[in-house]
Design an enzyme around this catalytic site. Structure first.
Site, PDB file in Angstrom:
ATOM      1  N   THR A 117      -5.206  -0.040  11.525  1.00 50.88           N
ATOM      2  CA  THR A 117      -4.036   1.082  11.352  1.00 50.88           C
ATOM      3  C   THR A 117      -2.804   0.738  11.941  1.00 50.88           C
ATOM      4  O   THR A 117      -2.728   0.695  13.282  1.00 50.88           O
ATOM      5  CB  THR A 117      -4.539   2.489  11.210  1.00 50.88           C
ATOM      6  OG1 THR A 117      -3.233   3.538  10.781  1.00 50.88           O
ATOM      7  CG2 THR A 117      -5.113   2.699  12.623  1.00 50.88           C
ATOM      8  N   TYR A 141      -7.438   9.789  15.029  1.00 48.39           N
ATOM      9  CA  TYR A 141      -7.557   8.767  14.117  1.00 48.39           C
ATOM     10  C   TYR A 141      -6.997   7.548  14.750  1.00 48.39           C
ATOM     11  O   TYR A 141      -7.918   6.433  14.713  1.00 48.39           O
ATOM     12  CB  TYR A 141      -6.893   9.188  12.851  1.00 48.39           C
ATOM     13  CG  TYR A 141      -6.738   7.790  12.005  1.00 48.39           C
ATOM     14  CD1 TYR A 141      -7.840   7.231  11.138  1.00 48.39           C
ATOM     15  CD2 TYR A 141      -5.446   7.349  11.460  1.00 48.39           C
ATOM     16  CE1 TYR A 141      -7.715   6.164  10.395  1.00 48.39           C
ATOM     17  CE2 TYR A 141      -5.419   6.430  10.919  1.00 48.39           C
ATOM     18  CZ  TYR A 141      -6.663   5.558  10.029  1.00 48.39           C
ATOM     19  OH  TYR A 141      -6.499   4.617   9.327  1.00 48.39           O
TER      20      TYR A 141
END
Length: 337
Positions: A117, A141
């Site tokens: 990501t 995250y």
């Protein structure tokens, strides 16, 4: 040359399965169905319900199906949720990935592609973001994904026969143009998904989180990549590894971005619907601007985008949302009989 796709019943993973199948590559899906749907797995593709951290299960799949490469999509992706429950994210994204990587290496897997990501960059010092910029995630995250990248890096050094590509996604949107798959999780947090639900009446309204960012209209700017293009980028990365390419990480985006308000305007324009939009405070963990520098994925992997048009992305997302709505209406009618 069979490929194992973890999380292959989810949004991005299911599009990867379609891309592999369209390319005549044998594929097997492993998914725990926590966010995925078995009906998204194409007919004829072996499906195993299970956990990527179950090392005995994964080892058995590798042996039974002759797996030669793993594409790892399974994991949790909601940034605000990671802020509220960081330990869950470190277990589900990092610890589970550690077990999968160890099992892969122990069973002779040479090629591994990881769904990473842009959140690994945190608040970037400039845009577009290049892969060599500092990695300073501002959410659990992002940290959970970066830690998995570190494990892959160190494992590849210790085991020279093992190579990987970590693809750092920016914002993924759209749906399969043939409407074989799309974002189906009802509580998805993807902006274009939410706006499409508002446009089709699935939601009474949508919210914009933060209008005081240092951008032209005060809302966050993101680089949106069509999910089918993203699947193609993975195919290119797989071919790169199979041709002897060395371990690396690469951004996946188009190199330009749109603000939240620009996306909402596009959904209203393409759908022909003027839905209600409410303003809300910022969410934790959201950087102001994330735009990809994509030279590596283009030049080293030979990736050529085919659906890099905002109205096309929105149109595909809306078409999928309308199809889901039709299916739900038919199911409701059957239940009422």
């Amino acid at each position: 040359m069979t490929v194992l796709v973890t999380g292959g019943a989810g949004y991005i993973g299911s599009h990867m399965v379609l891309a592999l199948k369209d390319a005549s590559r044998p594929v097997v899906v492993l998914d725990d169905l926590s966010c995925g749907f078995e009906w998204l797995v194409p007919e004829g593709v072996p499906f195993i319900k299970g956990d990527v951290g179950d090392e005995a299960l994964v080892a058995g799949i590798i042996r039974e199906h002759g797996i030669t490469a793993i594409l790892h999509f399974a994991g949790s992706i909601v940034v605000p949720d990671s802020v509220r429950d960081p330990l869950f994210y470190y277990r589900n994204n990092t610890v589970q990935s550690r077990g999968l990587i160890e099992t892969a290496i122990a069973n002779g897997i040479r090629n591994f592609i990881f769904s990473s990501t842009a959140a690994v960059y945190g608040e970037p010092e400039r845009t577009p973001i290049t892969e060599d910029m500092p990695h300073q995630p501002i959410s659990p995250y992002g940290t959970s994904k970066l830690m998995t990248e570190w494990m892959l890096r160190d494992a590849a050094v210790a085991h020279p026969e093992f190579n990987y590509v970590a693809l750092r996604y920016f914002n993924v949107a759209g749906a399969d143009p043939q409407l074989r798959s799309g974002q189906s999780f009802p509580r998805a947090t993807h902006l274009i998904k939410i706006a499409s639900q508002a446009a089709t009446g699935e939601r009474p309204h949508m919210e914009v989180y933060g209008t005081d960012y240092p951008t032209a209209d005060g809302t966050c700017i993101r680089d949106y990549i069509h999910v089918s293009d993203l699947a193609e980028a993975h195919l290119c990365a797989l071919r790169y590894l199979e041709a002897g390419g060395k371990s690396t990480a690469a951004n996946c985006g188009y190199g330009y971005g749109y603000s939240v308000l620009e996306i909402i305007d596009a959904v209203k324009r393409v759908s022909g619907t003027d839905f209600t939009v409410k303003l809300a405070p910022r969410r934790a963990g959201d950087p102001a601007v994330l735009v990809a520098g994509n030279e590596r994925v283009r030049n080293e992997f030979g990736f050529v985008p085919r659906r890099a048009d905002l109205d096309l992305i929105v149109g595909d997302a809306l078409a999928w949302e309308r199809q889901l709505q039709t299916v739900r209406e038919k199911e409701a009618q059957l239940e009422a009989v």
